[in-house]
Scaffold this active site. Sequence first.
Site, PDB file in Angstrom:
ATOM      1  N   GLU A  16       0.833  -1.193   0.000  1.00  0.00           N
ATOM      2  CA  GLU A  16       0.000   0.000   0.000  1.00  0.00           C
ATOM      3  C   GLU A  16       0.875   1.254   0.000  1.00  0.00           C
ATOM      4  O   GLU A  16       0.576   2.228  -0.676  1.00  0.00           O
ATOM      5  CB  GLU A  16      -0.928  -0.017   1.216  1.00  0.00           C
ATOM      6  CG  GLU A  16      -1.975   1.055   1.186  1.00  0.00           C
ATOM      7  CD  GLU A  16      -3.065   0.836   2.221  1.00  0.00           C
ATOM      8  OE1 GLU A  16      -4.098   1.504   2.088  1.00  0.00           O
ATOM      9  OE2 GLU A  16      -2.895   0.011   3.133  1.00  0.00           O
ATOM     10  N   ASP A  33       0.172  -5.572   2.867  1.00  0.00           N
ATOM     11  CA  ASP A  33      -0.543  -4.493   3.551  1.00  0.00           C
ATOM     12  C   ASP A  33      -0.186  -4.614   5.025  1.00  0.00           C
ATOM     13  O   ASP A  33      -0.677  -5.510   5.722  1.00  0.00           O
ATOM     14  CB  ASP A  33      -2.052  -4.602   3.344  1.00  0.00           C
ATOM     15  CG  ASP A  33      -2.798  -3.353   3.791  1.00  0.00           C
ATOM     16  OD1 ASP A  33      -2.192  -2.527   4.516  1.00  0.00           O
ATOM     17  OD2 ASP A  33      -3.969  -3.201   3.428  1.00  0.00           O
ATOM     18  N   ILE A  35      -0.936  -2.816   7.627  1.00  0.00           N
ATOM     19  CA  ILE A  35      -2.094  -2.650   8.513  1.00  0.00           C
ATOM     20  C   ILE A  35      -3.335  -2.568   7.633  1.00  0.00           C
ATOM     21  O   ILE A  35      -3.671  -1.513   7.111  1.00  0.00           O
ATOM     22  CB  ILE A  35      -2.019  -1.388   9.398  1.00  0.00           C
ATOM     23  CG1 ILE A  35      -0.760  -1.387  10.258  1.00  0.00           C
ATOM     24  CG2 ILE A  35      -3.265  -1.301  10.294  1.00  0.00           C
ATOM     25  CD1 ILE A  35      -0.600  -0.127  11.108  1.00  0.00           C
ATOM     26  N   ASP A  36      -3.997  -3.698   7.460  1.00  0.00           N
ATOM     27  CA  ASP A  36      -5.260  -3.713   6.722  1.00  0.00           C
ATOM     28  C   ASP A  36      -6.373  -3.456   7.733  1.00  0.00           C
ATOM     29  O   ASP A  36      -6.418  -4.093   8.783  1.00  0.00           O
ATOM     30  CB  ASP A  36      -5.467  -5.062   6.036  1.00  0.00           C
ATOM     31  CG  ASP A  36      -6.725  -5.063   5.197  1.00  0.00           C
ATOM     32  OD1 ASP A  36      -6.827  -4.205   4.304  1.00  0.00           O
ATOM     33  OD2 ASP A  36      -7.603  -5.906   5.450  1.00  0.00           O
ATOM     34  N   THR A  38      -7.107  -0.009   8.518  1.00  0.00           N
ATOM     35  CA  THR A  38      -6.462   1.108   9.212  1.00  0.00           C
ATOM     36  C   THR A  38      -7.439   1.894  10.083  1.00  0.00           C
ATOM     37  O   THR A  38      -7.119   2.249  11.225  1.00  0.00           O
ATOM     38  CB  THR A  38      -5.799   2.060   8.196  1.00  0.00           C
ATOM     39  OG1 THR A  38      -4.957   1.284   7.339  1.00  0.00           O
ATOM     40  CG2 THR A  38      -4.965   3.113   8.881  1.00  0.00           C
ATOM     41  N   ASP A 164      -4.950  -5.663  -0.676  1.00  0.00           N
ATOM     42  CA  ASP A 164      -6.100  -5.990   0.162  1.00  0.00           C
ATOM     43  C   ASP A 164      -6.534  -7.446   0.016  1.00  0.00           C
ATOM     44  O   ASP A 164      -7.171  -7.991   0.914  1.00  0.00           O
ATOM     45  CB  ASP A 164      -7.305  -5.106  -0.197  1.00  0.00           C
ATOM     46  CG  ASP A 164      -7.099  -3.645   0.132  1.00  0.00           C
ATOM     47  OD1 ASP A 164      -6.570  -3.345   1.215  1.00  0.00           O
ATOM     48  OD2 ASP A 164      -7.468  -2.796  -0.704  1.00  0.00           O
TER      49      ASP A 164
END
Length: 175
Positions: A16, A33, A35-36, A38, A164
């Site tokens: 990301e 990612d 921190i998916d 967020t 994602d």
Amino acid sequence: LARLRACAPDFRVVAEETANTEELTDAPTWVVDPIDGTTNFIHRQSECCVLIGLAVRKRPVLGVCFIPKMDELYTAIKGHGAFCNGRRISCSGCEDLTKALVNLHMPSYSRGPKVVERILGVTRDLLAHPVRGVRCGGSAGVDMIHVARGRLDAYFEVGIYPWDVCAGAVIVEEA
């Protein structure tokens, strides 16, 4: 990201955070990612995770998802099954939408008129079908894990990105 680059220096990395400089190609590529979910993370919700996928020829072949607040580590390699903390997992097997629990993701980053209308249209269609229930989670990775575990029967999102879904796609397919 530095550790992935060190372990596999010939592999590309798309995350990301690097989306504007790297694109997905046919080369082996880590898709990450960190921190998916967020917004959930910022608000101290449990529905957030770390996602690491590996794509080869633009196809996901390996997925890892760690959900810290549940202490659950999900892993899958294409053709070898999906696991949570080392134990095999499987989807619900639900094939009847009237019995399905479906999760829709309402994006926090894109709410233009076309996106809003598309989400509302899908929601109307699901409620009119009807499905057993519709939920909203806030993390594509966690939502896909819930499908892989059989906690949800389906998940849908408008405007999704490779970081994602790469890891989760392998885990769901293998479950």
